[in-house]
Motif scaffolding. Sequence first.
Motif, PDB file in Angstrom:
ATOM      1  N   ASP A 186       0.859  -1.188   0.000  1.00 34.77           N
ATOM      2  CA  ASP A 186       0.000   0.000   0.000  1.00 34.77           C
ATOM      3  C   ASP A 186       0.896   1.239   0.000  1.00 34.77           C
ATOM      4  OD1 ASP A 186      -2.240   1.616   0.059  1.00 34.77           O
ATOM      5  OD2 ASP A 186      -2.582   1.341   2.206  1.00 34.77           O
ATOM      6  N   VAL A 187       1.495   1.526  -1.157  1.00 38.93           N
ATOM      7  CA  VAL A 187       2.610   2.470  -1.259  1.00 38.93           C
ATOM      8  C   VAL A 187       2.283   3.640  -2.184  1.00 38.93           C
ATOM      9  CG1 VAL A 187       5.048   2.670  -1.878  1.00 38.93           C
ATOM     10  CG2 VAL A 187       4.177   0.525  -0.948  1.00 38.93           C
ATOM     11  N   TRP A 188       2.803   4.802  -1.823  1.00 39.13           N
ATOM     12  CA  TRP A 188       2.833   5.972  -2.686  1.00 39.13           C
ATOM     13  C   TRP A 188       4.304   6.304  -2.898  1.00 39.13           C
ATOM     14  CZ3 TRP A 188       4.768  10.975  -2.395  1.00 39.13           C
ATOM     15  CH2 TRP A 188       4.284  11.874  -3.348  1.00 39.13           C
ATOM     16  N   VAL A 189       4.716   6.508  -4.163  1.00 42.12           N
ATOM     17  CA  VAL A 189       6.115   6.727  -4.511  1.00 42.12           C
ATOM     18  C   VAL A 189       6.327   8.178  -4.947  1.00 42.12           C
ATOM     19  CG1 VAL A 189       8.023   5.970  -5.972  1.00 42.12           C
ATOM     20  CG2 VAL A 189       6.208   4.351  -5.357  1.00 42.12           C
ATOM     21  N   TRP A 190       7.302   8.838  -4.335  1.00 39.11           N
ATOM     22  CA  TRP A 190       7.657  10.202  -4.738  1.00 39.11           C
ATOM     23  C   TRP A 190       8.511  10.095  -6.001  1.00 39.11           C
ATOM     24  CZ3 TRP A 190       7.019  15.084  -2.178  1.00 39.11           C
ATOM     25  CH2 TRP A 190       7.675  16.137  -2.795  1.00 39.11           C
ATOM     26  N   ASP A 191       7.889  10.267  -7.139  1.00 38.18           N
ATOM     27  CA  ASP A 191       8.598  10.214  -8.416  1.00 38.18           C
ATOM     28  C   ASP A 191       7.804  11.036  -9.423  1.00 38.18           C
ATOM     29  OD1 ASP A 191       9.810   9.647 -10.840  1.00 38.18           O
ATOM     30  OD2 ASP A 191      10.061   7.520 -10.403  1.00 38.18           O
ATOM     31  N   VAL A 192       8.356  12.152  -9.808  1.00 40.69           N
ATOM     32  CA  VAL A 192       7.651  13.092 -10.670  1.00 40.69           C
ATOM     33  C   VAL A 192       7.343  12.500 -12.045  1.00 40.69           C
ATOM     34  CG1 VAL A 192       9.681  14.249 -11.626  1.00 40.69           C
ATOM     35  CG2 VAL A 192       7.575  15.545 -11.293  1.00 40.69           C
ATOM     36  N   TYR A 193       8.104  11.512 -12.485  1.00 38.83           N
ATOM     37  CA  TYR A 193       7.933  10.983 -13.836  1.00 38.83           C
ATOM     38  C   TYR A 193       7.060   9.735 -13.908  1.00 38.83           C
ATOM     39  CZ  TYR A 193      11.560  14.335 -14.651  1.00 38.83           C
ATOM     40  OH  TYR A 193      12.265  15.506 -14.705  1.00 38.83           O
ATOM     41  N   ARG A 194       6.516   9.275 -12.786  1.00 35.44           N
ATOM     42  CA  ARG A 194       5.621   8.115 -12.778  1.00 35.44           C
ATOM     43  C   ARG A 194       4.211   8.548 -13.146  1.00 35.44           C
ATOM     44  NH1 ARG A 194       6.315   3.539 -10.805  1.00 35.44           N
ATOM     45  NH2 ARG A 194       6.817   2.639  -8.890  1.00 35.44           N
ATOM     46  N   ALA A 195       3.567   7.771 -13.982  1.00 35.44           N
ATOM     47  CA  ALA A 195       2.174   8.054 -14.333  1.00 35.44           C
ATOM     48  C   ALA A 195       1.249   7.718 -13.166  1.00 35.44           C
ATOM     49  CB  ALA A 195       1.775   7.250 -15.568  1.00 35.44           C
ATOM     50  N   ASP A 196       1.560   6.640 -12.442  1.00 35.13           N
ATOM     51  CA  ASP A 196       0.742   6.225 -11.303  1.00 35.13           C
ATOM     52  C   ASP A 196       1.659   6.027 -10.105  1.00 35.13           C
ATOM     53  OD1 ASP A 196      -1.184   5.326  -9.590  1.00 35.13           O
ATOM     54  OD2 ASP A 196      -1.545   3.434 -10.628  1.00 35.13           O
ATOM     55  N   ARG A 197       1.550   6.888  -9.115  1.00 33.69           N
ATOM     56  CA  ARG A 197       2.420   6.816  -7.951  1.00 33.69           C
ATOM     57  C   ARG A 197       1.892   5.872  -6.870  1.00 33.69           C
ATOM     58  NH1 ARG A 197       3.695  11.669 -10.263  1.00 33.69           N
ATOM     59  NH2 ARG A 197       1.857  12.801  -9.679  1.00 33.69           N
TER      60      ARG A 197
END
Length: 107
Positions: A63-74
């Motif tokens: 159940d994760v949210w990823v800090w990555d500006v270039y991901r379409a789905d974080r």
Amino acid sequence: MDEDEFDDYDREMELSLYREYRDVVGQFKYVIETERRFYLANDVTLERHDTEHDFYFELTMNDVWVWDVYRADRFVKSVRVLTFKDVNVEVRGDKDLELPKELALDE
């Protein structure tokens, strides 16, 4: 796209990512930082694995949210990270840190 337009676009993407983080951080229990990424998660397991001459960490998150500006789905169901570098896992406090109103980013 000239360099100034690219810089403006990049700044706007980072600001948008920060706003998304601000909106979702309250839904997660843990804040995790590795050498490559920053994560929010509700379930975290960190294991140290020893080898003959070294060691590494295995980090499993659900159940994760990823800090990555270039991901379409974080938002990600699960993430597994293997690393020889430092891993920081923090349990979020009940009260979120709030910026003073004069420093807050208005939408």
